[in-house]
Enzyme design. Structure first.
Site, PDB file in Angstrom:
ATOM      1  CE  LYS A 161       0.840   1.284   4.480  1.00 59.06           C
ATOM      2  NZ  LYS A 161       1.694   2.422   4.809  1.00 59.06           N
ATOM      3  CG  ASP A 187      -0.754  -0.180   8.151  1.00 61.43           C
ATOM      4  OD1 ASP A 187      -1.608   0.607   8.602  1.00 61.43           O
ATOM      5  OD2 ASP A 187       0.416   0.156   7.879  1.00 61.43           O
TER       6      ASP A 187
HETATM    7  O1  C5P Z   1      -0.566  -1.363  14.680  1.00 59.27           O
HETATM    8  P1  C5P Z   1       0.893  -1.557  14.404  1.00 59.27           P
HETATM    9  O2  C5P Z   1       1.484  -2.650  15.238  1.00 59.27           O
HETATM   10  O3  C5P Z   1       1.200  -1.735  12.942  1.00 59.27           O
HETATM   11  O4  C5P Z   1       1.593  -0.218  14.851  1.00 59.27           O
HETATM   12  C1  C5P Z   1       2.974  -0.117  14.981  1.00 59.27           C
HETATM   13  C2  C5P Z   1       3.323   1.119  15.772  1.00 59.27           C
HETATM   14  O5  C5P Z   1       2.998   2.294  15.023  1.00 59.27           O
HETATM   15  C3  C5P Z   1       2.568   1.280  17.078  1.00 59.27           C
HETATM   16  O6  C5P Z   1       3.235   0.604  18.104  1.00 59.27           O
HETATM   17  C4  C5P Z   1       2.597   2.788  17.280  1.00 59.27           C
HETATM   18  O7  C5P Z   1       3.853   3.198  17.778  1.00 59.27           O
HETATM   19  C5  C5P Z   1       2.504   3.305  15.855  1.00 59.27           C
HETATM   20  N1  C5P Z   1       1.107   3.635  15.462  1.00 59.27           N
HETATM   21  C6  C5P Z   1       0.499   4.731  16.023  1.00 59.27           C
HETATM   22  N2  C5P Z   1      -0.793   5.046  15.672  1.00 59.27           N
HETATM   23  C7  C5P Z   1      -1.451   4.302  14.758  1.00 59.27           C
HETATM   24  C8  C5P Z   1      -0.843   3.183  14.163  1.00 59.27           C
HETATM   25  C9  C5P Z   1       0.457   2.884  14.545  1.00 59.27           C
HETATM   26  O8  C5P Z   1       1.090   5.429  16.859  1.00 59.27           O
HETATM   27  N3  C5P Z   1      -2.692   4.635  14.425  1.00 59.27           N
END
Ligand code: C5P
Length: 300
Positions: free
Chosen positions: A11, A138
């Site tokens: 993406k 994601d």
């Molecule tokens: O959800 P995911 O594990 O992919 O997110 C990785 C990191 O990205 C989270 O630990 C956070 O630090 C950051 N993040 C965030 N806000 C979001 C998505 C991700 O701060 N909406």
């Protein structure tokens, strides 16, 4: 059935509006996802236990053990369905690793879909979407594909109306950027410059550019609130973005948390010229072309 193969797209974020830091460590987003024709392939084959093998160029840093998000996806699915998690997972990587194109999330989505088939677990799309959201912000979009607006952490998705096809060039960088580090840098910069953080809103210009298939207008409405942070952590990306603009990109931005840079072209032939131009000035490790939108994770 002895093996199942799924193709899952990368993406690019057409709008990444980042709200204030929440108590749970996440940020509320307006995240316009766009799936592009750069795919990882995830195969799940019958086996006595759960194993993983990752192949592809530049796969340093991809865990080949239980830390891999695809393995976690297979385990989560098995637990949910009351099954023993036994499969040989094979991932063929084309999506850049830690590149801001959700390659790890794509592999997790691929593993969910492939294992659901292999094990005949019978979960619906909706149930898979729920498990996907547990795995990462994601991951649901990698199942859905197309173009979609993601709210909340980015996991509450609504498909967007898009006319036609857009042509992209991606400049891949040497080494990745850590998503949590880029979000943390975004918070740090906002505090350091005393910026008040407005609640993000979906860009109407962007949505109407998509609905009318207007590449010029789309190029002007691309935004990424994580870009200043990615540029602070990786200043060389400024030269990469400038090179794309010099070769006539309609829009140039860091993809997600970077360091991949995305350039919108006027047409397929312009994308070829743009890719050759960017490659020629030596501001990227590699340059690839892709188009979007494409479908989400699908059985091959
Ligand atoms: O959800 P995911 O594990 O992919 O997110 C990785 C990191 O990205 C989270 O630990 C956070 O630090 C950051 N993040 C965030 N806000 C979001 C998505 C991700 O701060 N909406």
């Amino acid at each position: 059935m002895t093996s199942v193969t799924v193709r899952v797209p990368a993406k690019v974020n057409l709008q990444l509006g980042v709200g204030p830091l929440r108590d749970d460590g996440y940020h509320d987003l307006v995240n316009v996802f766009h799936a592009v024709s750069l795919f990882d392939e995830v195969t799940a084959a019958e086996a006595g236990r759960l194993t993983i093998e990752v192949t592809g160029e530049s796969i340093d840093g991809v865990p080949q053990n239980d830390d891999n998000l695809a393995v976690r996806a297979a385990r989560l699915l098995a637990r949910h369905a009351g099954l023993v998690p036994a499969a040989e997972l094979r991932i063929r990587k084309r999506i850049p690793v830690a590149g801001g194109m959700a390659g790890g999330s794509a592999d997790a989505a691929g593993a969910l879909l492939a294992c659901n088939e292999l094990w005949d677990a019978g979960l619906s799309r909706e149930e898979l979407m729920e498990l996907a959201a547990e795995l990462g912000s994601d991951v649901p979009f990698a199942l859905l594909g197309g173009t979609a607006v993601g709210l909340g952490r980015g996991e509450r998705l609504t498909s967007a109306l898009v006319r036609g096809r857009f042509h992209w060039v991606f400049a891949l960088a040497d080494g990745g950027l850590s998503t949590p580090a880029v979000y943390a840098e975004c918070d740090r910069l906002r505090t350091a410059y005393g910026q008040s953080v407005a609640w993000p809103r979906t860009s109407e210009d962007l949505m109407s550019a998509l609905a009318t298939g207007d590449a010029q207008a789309l190029g002007k409405s691309l935004t990424n609130d994580l870009q200043p942070a990615a540029l602070t952590l990786r200043p060389s990306l400024r030269r990469t973005l400038d090179a794309g603009r010099d070769f006539g990109a309609l829009g140039a931005l860091v993809s997600g948390s970077g360091p991949t840079c995305a350039f919108l072209a006027e047409s397929e032939s312009h994308a070829v010229d743009l890719a050759i131009g960017i490659q020629g000035v030596g501001v990227a490790k590699a340059v690839v072309r892709a188009y979007g939108p494409v479908h989400g994770a699908a059985l091959v």
